[in-house]
Write a protein that holds these residues in place. Structure first.
Motif, PDB file in Angstrom:
ATOM      1  N   LEU A  15     113.381  52.529 -39.805  1.00  0.00           N
ATOM      2  CA  LEU A  15     113.501  51.757 -38.568  1.00  0.00           C
ATOM      3  C   LEU A  15     112.713  50.453 -38.651  1.00  0.00           C
ATOM      4  CD1 LEU A  15     114.514  51.598 -35.639  1.00  0.00           C
ATOM      5  CD2 LEU A  15     112.446  52.817 -34.956  1.00  0.00           C
ATOM      6  N   ARG A  16     111.573  50.494 -39.327  1.00  0.00           N
ATOM      7  CA  ARG A  16     110.735  49.302 -39.471  1.00  0.00           C
ATOM      8  C   ARG A  16     111.518  48.176 -40.149  1.00  0.00           C
ATOM      9  NH1 ARG A  16     106.618  50.860 -43.149  1.00  0.00           N
ATOM     10  NH2 ARG A  16     105.961  52.264 -41.517  1.00  0.00           N
ATOM     11  N   ASP A  17     112.301  48.513 -41.165  1.00  0.00           N
ATOM     12  CA  ASP A  17     113.113  47.507 -41.860  1.00  0.00           C
ATOM     13  C   ASP A  17     114.197  46.940 -40.942  1.00  0.00           C
ATOM     14  OD1 ASP A  17     111.606  47.982 -44.142  1.00  0.00           O
ATOM     15  OD2 ASP A  17     113.013  49.499 -44.897  1.00  0.00           O
ATOM     16  N   ASN A  18     114.804  47.793 -40.112  1.00  0.00           N
ATOM     17  CA  ASN A  18     115.819  47.323 -39.167  1.00  0.00           C
ATOM     18  C   ASN A  18     115.230  46.336 -38.169  1.00  0.00           C
ATOM     19  OD1 ASN A  18     117.561  49.037 -40.441  1.00  0.00           O
ATOM     20  ND2 ASN A  18     117.831  50.422 -38.722  1.00  0.00           N
ATOM     21  N   VAL A  19     114.035  46.631 -37.686  1.00  0.00           N
ATOM     22  CA  VAL A  19     113.379  45.737 -36.730  1.00  0.00           C
ATOM     23  C   VAL A  19     113.040  44.415 -37.402  1.00  0.00           C
ATOM     24  CG1 VAL A  19     111.322  45.431 -35.292  1.00  0.00           C
ATOM     25  CG2 VAL A  19     112.513  47.626 -35.297  1.00  0.00           C
ATOM     26  N   ARG A  20     112.554  44.472 -38.631  1.00  0.00           N
ATOM     27  CA  ARG A  20     112.218  43.255 -39.373  1.00  0.00           C
ATOM     28  C   ARG A  20     113.466  42.389 -39.599  1.00  0.00           C
ATOM     29  NH1 ARG A  20     110.354  45.337 -44.040  1.00  0.00           N
ATOM     30  NH2 ARG A  20     108.409  45.867 -43.026  1.00  0.00           N
ATOM     31  N   GLU A  21     114.582  43.022 -39.984  1.00  0.00           N
ATOM     32  CA  GLU A  21     115.822  42.283 -40.190  1.00  0.00           C
ATOM     33  C   GLU A  21     116.322  41.649 -38.898  1.00  0.00           C
ATOM     34  OE1 GLU A  21     118.616  44.974 -41.918  1.00  0.00           O
ATOM     35  OE2 GLU A  21     117.451  45.208 -43.753  1.00  0.00           O
ATOM     36  N   LEU A  22     116.206  42.373 -37.798  1.00  0.00           N
ATOM     37  CA  LEU A  22     116.628  41.825 -36.514  1.00  0.00           C
ATOM     38  C   LEU A  22     115.786  40.616 -36.131  1.00  0.00           C
ATOM     39  CD1 LEU A  22     118.367  42.016 -33.952  1.00  0.00           C
ATOM     40  CD2 LEU A  22     116.612  43.530 -32.999  1.00  0.00           C
ATOM     41  N   ARG A  23     114.487  40.710 -36.344  1.00  0.00           N
ATOM     42  CA  ARG A  23     113.616  39.562 -36.052  1.00  0.00           C
ATOM     43  C   ARG A  23     113.991  38.352 -36.893  1.00  0.00           C
ATOM     44  NH1 ARG A  23     107.684  42.331 -35.833  1.00  0.00           N
ATOM     45  NH2 ARG A  23     107.844  43.163 -33.719  1.00  0.00           N
ATOM     46  N   GLU A  24     114.252  38.572 -38.181  1.00  0.00           N
ATOM     47  CA  GLU A  24     114.624  37.467 -39.059  1.00  0.00           C
ATOM     48  C   GLU A  24     115.951  36.843 -38.633  1.00  0.00           C
ATOM     49  OE1 GLU A  24     114.585  39.150 -42.964  1.00  0.00           O
ATOM     50  OE2 GLU A  24     112.393  39.291 -43.013  1.00  0.00           O
ATOM     51  N   GLU A  25     116.918  37.673 -38.255  1.00  0.00           N
ATOM     52  CA  GLU A  25     118.209  37.154 -37.796  1.00  0.00           C
ATOM     53  C   GLU A  25     118.045  36.350 -36.511  1.00  0.00           C
ATOM     54  OE1 GLU A  25     121.098  40.241 -37.356  1.00  0.00           O
ATOM     55  OE2 GLU A  25     120.823  40.934 -39.416  1.00  0.00           O
ATOM     56  N   LEU A  26     117.239  36.862 -35.600  1.00  0.00           N
ATOM     57  CA  LEU A  26     117.036  36.149 -34.343  1.00  0.00           C
ATOM     58  C   LEU A  26     116.306  34.832 -34.566  1.00  0.00           C
ATOM     59  CD1 LEU A  26     116.102  39.082 -31.951  1.00  0.00           C
ATOM     60  CD2 LEU A  26     118.234  37.788 -32.011  1.00  0.00           C
TER      61      LEU A  26
END
Length: 170
Positions: free
Chosen positions: A125-136
């Motif tokens: 889940l930590r990786d998913n949150v990191r990817e979402l932050r980078e996309e945003l």
């Protein structure tokens, strides 16, 4: 041999895992009505939520983590609406039924949500949150137009504007 050494497991989408938890919770309500054991609903919810987070695709963990409270509420609302239609005051019966069922199921809801969050965290889940932050962040930088800085007019520059043409003297 094409599949040797490769583990074949069933994977669910986030929607599939949510549907699994919803159907299992509703089935728990049916079994509770038949058997009279109140813990069946909560146990069914926790087991289905745990199974869902274990089987969901890793890239969809973020979508799944936020849904357990909503799933439990929707299942409870559906059951209590069915019970309320047979009463004299539907609103009063629905309100009291929701309050009672959600209060009784709160420990199961918290346990299921905590287990889902813990398992999802271990699965990435930590990786998913990191990817979402980078996309945003990337989307905000690209789509934000550059704005001109505010330039005030020089002081004393308040001349009235005259619109139209002057009237001719006839």
């Amino acid at each position: 041999m094409a599949g040797k050494g490769r583990r074949s497991t069933v994977r669910l989408t986030a929607r599939g895992a949510i549907a699994l938890a919803l159907v299992a919770t509703l089935a728990g309500y049916v079994l509770t009505a038949l058997l009279g054991v109140e813990q069946i609903v909560g146990a069914a919810f926790v087991v289905a939520s745990t199974l869902g987070v274990l089987l969901v695709n890793r890239r969809e963990l973020l979508s799944l983590v936020v849904t357990p409270p909503l799933v439990f509420f929707c299942a409870t609302l559906f059951v209590e609406l069915g019970r309320a239609f047979g009463s004299v005051s539907i609103v009063q019966s629905l309100t009291l039924g929701l309050y009672t069922s959600l209060t009784r199921g709160a420990p199961w809801l918290f346990a299921g949500s905590a287990i889902v969050l813990g398992v999802a965290w271990r699965r990435g889940l930590r990786d998913n949150v990191r990817e979402l932050r980078e996309e945003l962040k990337a989307g905000a930088e690209v789509s934000r137009p550059r704005q001109q800085p505010f330039v005030p007019e020089p002081e004393g520059y308040f001349e009235p504007k005259v619109y139209g043409t002057p009237r001719g003297e006839d």
